[in-house]
Scaffold this active site. Structure first.
Site, PDB file in Angstrom:
ATOM      1  N   PHE A  72      34.545  32.822  37.611  1.00 52.98           N
ATOM      2  CA  PHE A  72      34.980  33.312  38.774  1.00 52.98           C
ATOM      3  C   PHE A  72      33.854  33.005  39.863  1.00 52.98           C
ATOM      4  O   PHE A  72      32.651  33.009  39.646  1.00 52.98           O
ATOM      5  CB  PHE A  72      34.921  34.878  38.653  1.00 52.98           C
ATOM      6  CG  PHE A  72      35.503  35.541  39.568  1.00 52.98           C
ATOM      7  CD1 PHE A  72      36.884  35.788  39.585  1.00 52.98           C
ATOM      8  CD2 PHE A  72      34.712  36.403  40.576  1.00 52.98           C
ATOM      9  CE1 PHE A  72      37.293  36.618  40.640  1.00 52.98           C
ATOM     10  CE2 PHE A  72      35.256  37.142  41.561  1.00 52.98           C
ATOM     11  CZ  PHE A  72      36.780  37.091  41.748  1.00 52.98           C
ATOM     12  N   ASP A  98      30.318  38.639  31.794  1.00 53.68           N
ATOM     13  CA  ASP A  98      31.240  39.123  32.806  1.00 53.68           C
ATOM     14  C   ASP A  98      32.454  39.853  32.082  1.00 53.68           C
ATOM     15  O   ASP A  98      33.395  38.923  31.761  1.00 53.68           O
ATOM     16  CB  ASP A  98      31.620  38.311  33.833  1.00 53.68           C
ATOM     17  CG  ASP A  98      32.528  38.875  35.057  1.00 53.68           C
ATOM     18  OD1 ASP A  98      33.271  39.736  34.639  1.00 53.68           O
ATOM     19  OD2 ASP A  98      32.214  38.397  36.073  1.00 53.68           O
ATOM     20  N   ARG A 113      49.907  33.726  38.706  1.00 56.23           N
ATOM     21  CA  ARG A 113      49.302  34.415  37.763  1.00 56.23           C
ATOM     22  C   ARG A 113      50.079  35.854  37.659  1.00 56.23           C
ATOM     23  O   ARG A 113      50.211  36.520  38.420  1.00 56.23           O
ATOM     24  CB  ARG A 113      47.654  34.934  38.125  1.00 56.23           C
ATOM     25  CG  ARG A 113      46.887  35.257  36.863  1.00 56.23           C
ATOM     26  CD  ARG A 113      45.539  35.339  37.492  1.00 56.23           C
ATOM     27  NE  ARG A 113      45.373  36.483  38.357  1.00 56.23           N
ATOM     28  CZ  ARG A 113      44.343  37.032  38.756  1.00 56.23           C
ATOM     29  NH1 ARG A 113      43.155  36.346  38.524  1.00 56.23           N
ATOM     30  NH2 ARG A 113      44.164  38.059  39.344  1.00 56.23           N
ATOM     31  N   TYR A 139      38.222  48.636  38.783  1.00 59.10           N
ATOM     32  CA  TYR A 139      39.331  48.673  39.709  1.00 59.10           C
ATOM     33  C   TYR A 139      40.390  47.762  38.960  1.00 59.10           C
ATOM     34  O   TYR A 139      41.822  47.837  39.807  1.00 59.10           O
ATOM     35  CB  TYR A 139      39.115  48.258  41.060  1.00 59.10           C
ATOM     36  CG  TYR A 139      38.279  47.074  41.388  1.00 59.10           C
ATOM     37  CD1 TYR A 139      39.012  45.560  41.322  1.00 59.10           C
ATOM     38  CD2 TYR A 139      37.106  46.897  41.811  1.00 59.10           C
ATOM     39  CE1 TYR A 139      38.513  44.600  41.656  1.00 59.10           C
ATOM     40  CE2 TYR A 139      36.456  45.641  41.926  1.00 59.10           C
ATOM     41  CZ  TYR A 139      36.833  44.516  41.828  1.00 59.10           C
ATOM     42  OH  TYR A 139      36.569  43.531  42.116  1.00 59.10           O
ATOM     43  N   LYS A 140      40.240  47.125  37.954  1.00 56.91           N
ATOM     44  CA  LYS A 140      41.130  46.272  37.486  1.00 56.91           C
ATOM     45  C   LYS A 140      42.059  46.703  36.483  1.00 56.91           C
ATOM     46  O   LYS A 140      42.755  47.757  36.641  1.00 56.91           O
ATOM     47  CB  LYS A 140      40.506  44.944  37.070  1.00 56.91           C
ATOM     48  CG  LYS A 140      40.161  44.090  37.996  1.00 56.91           C
ATOM     49  CD  LYS A 140      39.557  42.707  37.766  1.00 56.91           C
ATOM     50  CE  LYS A 140      39.113  41.911  38.961  1.00 56.91           C
ATOM     51  NZ  LYS A 140      38.114  41.148  38.763  1.00 56.91           N
TER      52      LYS A 140
END
Ligand code: PLP
Length: 405
Positions: free
Chosen positions: A129, A206, A380, A231-232
């Protein structure tokens, strides 16, 4: 031709009933980006309003002594216990993932340099990322180190075979993502950690795209440090705080660079000189973001009730379904799978590649079908297991076929 009807799949889904508990589940909107920002639970709306009226509005400053101050570590323990396979006392909530990555990477690099000044390399894969790559570059520049890039296939990810030749007596830290944000590749963290440790390196993991979706076993895998967001798949809301994990064996050894009063051994003594609190508290920097920690508690309750194993089973079933639909409908239109085909090597999202996907995603958004776009040419599809139905995935894929056809 396989049977692609979503209805028997939804009927057979043991988690199907939970979807109705999310805000907006009854609307025709198709949400395929819960891996970027999870839908809120309906109970969260009440919790937030109640907090403002009763706790914040009624308890005011007393609230800090009535639980708020302990929230970073009490919530950290719950996230660790319910989702990450971490014994208590090793996690704290606060800051953003980016800030945690910085604090933990700096702590790890400093400890390694102190032990052996020749350990000057931070190993990162080229498809990690962006924030992970940028933080690694920044820490390397600050400490006179270099980043050693491991080239990976963007439709796959980092494997022990790719990592082994990149680590050695110069390696300080390996920084990797458990689930790759683009391809969804699921890293074999146990084996990767063994490779890093055999070279004398520390491993920073991560878990942004795996926490709440894929089983994680930080203690068992011997991971040294980890960070992730809420928040995912944890539905904590936009900008809700992140968490950091420091394995107990590193407490009192590793020290982090943002020495704030909240990580001091006696914050309210307000005395001269920084003295870190023992344990994970010493990795906290500033005032706990209490409002941002409310929503995630509701999702944790649900995840605890359901269990990560059931969540993963649904995740595998629904990602497999999307791959089947892609094979049947989109492959003839020139779409390629940008994710591992083996579900055991894949996390909770599927990426589909076609040169026109940027335009397709823009058109989908206009029609209230919300997947995500990632360059180059990647549609995605995030399939948050508790809030996404097979019918929803089917409708989204139908629209993709229509736009490409
Ligand atoms: C979402 C995500 C981040 C986000 O970092 P923030 O500091 O919250 O912006 C970091 N790493 C990965 C792998 C992610 O998926």
């Amino acid at each position: 031709m396989p049977d692609l009807d979503p209805r028997p799949r939804d009927a057979a889904d043991p988690l199907a009933a939970h979807r109705a508990h999310f805000v907006g589940a009854g609307s025709p909107l198709v949400y395929l980006d819960g891996n970027s920002l999870g839908r809120p639970l309906a109970v969260t709306a009440d919790r937030l309003a109640g907090f403002v009226r009763e706790e914040w509005g009624g308890r005011l400053i007393r609230g800090w002594d009535e639980g708020w101050m302990e929230l970073p570590t009490s919530l950290g323990d719950r996230i660790g216990g319910v989702l990450l396979g971490a014994a208590p006392g090793q996690l704290a909530v606060g800051d953003s993932t980016t800030v945690w990555l910085y604090k933990l990477l700096r702590a790890a690099v400093d400890a390694q340099l102190a032990r052996d000044p020749a350990r000057t390399e931070i190993v990162v894969d080229t498809d990690n990322f962006p924030t992970d790559r940028y933080v690694a570059e920044g820490v390397a520049a600050e400490r006179g180190c270099t980043v050693r890039w491991v080239e990976v296939d963007p439709t796959g990810g980092l494997t022990p075979e790719l990592l082994a030749p990149a680590v050695g007596e110069r390696t300080a830290v390996v920084l990797l993502s458990h689930v790759a944000y683009r391809s969804g590749h699921l890293a074999d963290v146990g084996r990767l950690t063994a490779v890093a440790h055999a070279a004398g390196a520390l491993l920073l993991l991560d878990v942004c795209h795996s926490a709440g979706s894929v089983p994680v076993a930080l203690d068992q895998w011997q991971v040294d440090l980890a960070a992730g967001c809420t928040y995912k798949y944890l539905d904590g809301g936009p900008g809700s705080p992140a968490f950091g994990y420091v394995a107990a064996r590193h407490h009192g050894v590793l020290t982090q660079p943002i020495q704030g009063w909240m990580g001091h051994a006696e914050p309210f003594a307000m005395g001269p000189g920084y003295r870190p609190a023992p344990g994970i508290r010493g990795f906290v920097s500033g005032t706990p973001p209490v409002l941002g920690m409310l929503a995630v508690q509701d999702m944790l309750d649900l995840l605890e009730e359901v269990g990560v194993a059931a969540v993963r089973a649904k995740s595998v079933a629904i990602t497999e379904y999307v791959v089947e639909l892609a094979d049947a409908w989109l492959a003839p239109l020139g779409v390629r799978l940008g994710s591992p085909r083996d579900p055991a090597a894949r996390g909770g999202h599927v990426t589909l590649l076609h040169p026109r996907m940027r335009e397709v995603v823009a058109r989908l958004w206009e029609g209230d079908v919300l997947p995500d776009y990632r360059d180059p040419g990647g549609l995605r599809i995030g399939l948050s297991p508790l809030s996404t139905s097979f019918a929803e995935a089917h409708e989204g894929m139908l629209q993709v076929r229509r736009l490409l056809g």
